[in-house]
Design a protein around this motif. Structure first.
Motif, mmCIF file in Angstrom:
data_model
loop_
_atom_site.group_PDB
_atom_site.id
_atom_site.type_symbol
_atom_site.label_atom_id
_atom_site.label_comp_id
_atom_site.label_asym_id
_atom_site.label_seq_id
_atom_site.Cartn_x
_atom_site.Cartn_y
_atom_site.Cartn_z
ATOM 1 N N GLY A 31 0.792 -1.218 0.000
ATOM 2 C CA GLY A 31 0.000 0.000 0.000
ATOM 3 C C GLY A 31 0.826 1.270 0.000
ATOM 4 N N GLU A 32 2.101 1.165 0.339
ATOM 5 C CA GLU A 32 2.967 2.352 0.357
ATOM 6 C C GLU A 32 3.541 2.656 -1.018
ATOM 7 O OE1 GLU A 32 3.718 4.500 2.932
ATOM 8 O OE2 GLU A 32 2.078 3.435 3.912
ATOM 9 N N TYR A 33 3.606 1.661 -1.865
ATOM 10 C CA TYR A 33 4.217 1.820 -3.173
ATOM 11 C C TYR A 33 3.181 1.581 -4.253
ATOM 12 C CZ TYR A 33 8.335 1.885 -0.386
ATOM 13 O OH TYR A 33 9.247 2.221 0.562
ATOM 14 N N GLU A 34 3.153 2.484 -5.198
ATOM 15 C CA GLU A 34 2.189 2.420 -6.286
ATOM 16 C C GLU A 34 2.285 1.070 -7.005
ATOM 17 O OE1 GLU A 34 1.214 4.653 -10.493
ATOM 18 O OE2 GLU A 34 2.553 5.602 -9.070
ATOM 19 N N GLY A 35 1.170 0.412 -7.099
ATOM 20 C CA GLY A 35 1.114 -0.841 -7.834
ATOM 21 C C GLY A 35 1.341 -2.085 -7.005
ATOM 22 N N ALA A 58 0.326 -4.464 -9.749
ATOM 23 C CA ALA A 58 -0.526 -3.968 -10.825
ATOM 24 C C ALA A 58 0.103 -4.299 -12.181
ATOM 25 C CB ALA A 58 -0.735 -2.469 -10.699
ATOM 26 N N SER A 59 1.450 -4.279 -12.229
ATOM 27 C CA SER A 59 2.169 -4.536 -13.472
ATOM 28 C C SER A 59 3.615 -4.931 -13.159
ATOM 29 C CB SER A 59 2.176 -3.285 -14.355
ATOM 30 O OG SER A 59 2.938 -2.270 -13.723
ATOM 31 N N ARG A 60 4.288 -5.470 -14.136
ATOM 32 C CA ARG A 60 5.712 -5.792 -13.985
ATOM 33 C C ARG A 60 6.522 -4.513 -13.794
ATOM 34 N NH1 ARG A 60 8.864 -10.361 -16.025
ATOM 35 N NH2 ARG A 60 10.898 -10.108 -15.071
ATOM 36 N N GLU A 61 6.092 -3.445 -14.430
ATOM 37 C CA GLU A 61 6.772 -2.154 -14.303
ATOM 38 C C GLU A 61 6.709 -1.637 -12.868
ATOM 39 O OE1 GLU A 61 4.439 -2.832 -16.728
ATOM 40 O OE2 GLU A 61 5.972 -3.176 -18.275
ATOM 41 N N ALA A 62 5.589 -1.874 -12.182
ATOM 42 C CA ALA A 62 5.464 -1.459 -10.780
ATOM 43 C C ALA A 62 6.504 -2.181 -9.931
ATOM 44 C CB ALA A 62 4.054 -1.729 -10.257
ATOM 45 N N HIS A 63 6.719 -3.463 -10.194
ATOM 46 C CA HIS A 63 7.747 -4.222 -9.481
ATOM 47 C C HIS A 63 9.132 -3.646 -9.772
ATOM 48 C CE1 HIS A 63 10.873 -7.375 -9.416
ATOM 49 N NE2 HIS A 63 10.365 -7.598 -8.224
ATOM 50 N N THR A 64 9.403 -3.339 -11.011
ATOM 51 C CA THR A 64 10.707 -2.788 -11.402
ATOM 52 C C THR A 64 10.965 -1.468 -10.692
ATOM 53 O OG1 THR A 64 10.575 -3.903 -13.532
ATOM 54 C CG2 THR A 64 12.107 -2.054 -13.363
ATOM 55 N N ARG A 65 9.963 -0.610 -10.606
ATOM 56 C CA ARG A 65 10.116 0.670 -9.890
ATOM 57 C C ARG A 65 10.382 0.427 -8.407
ATOM 58 N NH1 ARG A 65 5.692 2.022 -13.113
ATOM 59 N NH2 ARG A 65 4.284 1.768 -11.352
ATOM 60 N N ASP A 70 14.361 2.893 -1.499
ATOM 61 C CA ASP A 70 15.216 2.752 -0.324
ATOM 62 C C ASP A 70 14.755 1.613 0.579
ATOM 63 O OD1 ASP A 70 16.800 4.838 -1.173
ATOM 64 O OD2 ASP A 70 15.805 6.328 0.095
ATOM 65 N N GLU A 71 13.442 1.470 0.757
ATOM 66 C CA GLU A 71 12.886 0.412 1.607
ATOM 67 C C GLU A 71 13.312 -0.966 1.105
ATOM 68 O OE1 GLU A 71 10.823 -2.041 4.195
ATOM 69 O OE2 GLU A 71 11.127 0.113 4.439
ATOM 70 N N ARG A 72 13.177 -1.202 -0.179
ATOM 71 C CA ARG A 72 13.513 -2.511 -0.746
ATOM 72 C C ARG A 72 15.021 -2.751 -0.681
ATOM 73 N NH1 ARG A 72 16.376 -5.639 -4.471
ATOM 74 N NH2 ARG A 72 15.152 -7.418 -5.080
ATOM 75 N N ILE A 73 15.833 -1.744 -0.980
ATOM 76 C CA ILE A 73 17.288 -1.883 -0.924
ATOM 77 C C ILE A 73 17.739 -2.170 0.502
ATOM 78 C CG2 ILE A 73 19.461 -0.635 -1.210
ATOM 79 C CD1 ILE A 73 18.040 0.776 -3.643
#
Length: 104
Positions: A31-35, A58-65, A70-73
């Motif tokens: 919910g914090e990140y689009e898609g 929502a899309s593969r592009e959302a995952h790529t973004r 910073d949270e994911r890294i």
């Protein structure tokens, strides 16, 4: 909608620590990140040392973004020492989700 299916092979004895990090990551990210619609993590019932994740995007592009946030890294840096090998990642496209007989 796209499903991300990921399998983590955890160093023996670190499964609980990994799951704690994974579940906190899911709480902070969903919910914090689009898609990003949802995240689920759980221990493999048949193979000790394996944890699986299911993320609905929502899309593969959302995952790529998301991968560049910073949270994911930061999360990846915390779990890296707990992994025996690189996670196995798969994407499933054209997903329809049904709950109680209704397409969502």
């Amino acid at each position: 909608m796209v499903l991300e299916l990921v399998t983590f092979h955890i160093i023996p004895g670190h499964e609980r620590e990994f799951l704690d990090h994974a579940r906190q990551h899911a709480k902070n990210s969903t919910g914090e990140y689009e898609g990003c619609h949802s995240m689920q993590f759980g221990a493999d019932a048949d193979r000790p040392g394996y944890v699986h994740g299911v993320v609905v995007w929502a899309s593969r592009e959302a995952h790529t973004r998301f991968k560049t946030t910073d949270e994911r890294i930061d999360w990846r840096g915390r779990i890296e020492p707990l992994l025996q090998s690189e996670p196995e990642l798969r994407f499933i496209h054209e997903v329809e989700h049904y709950a109680a007989g209704t397409a969502v």
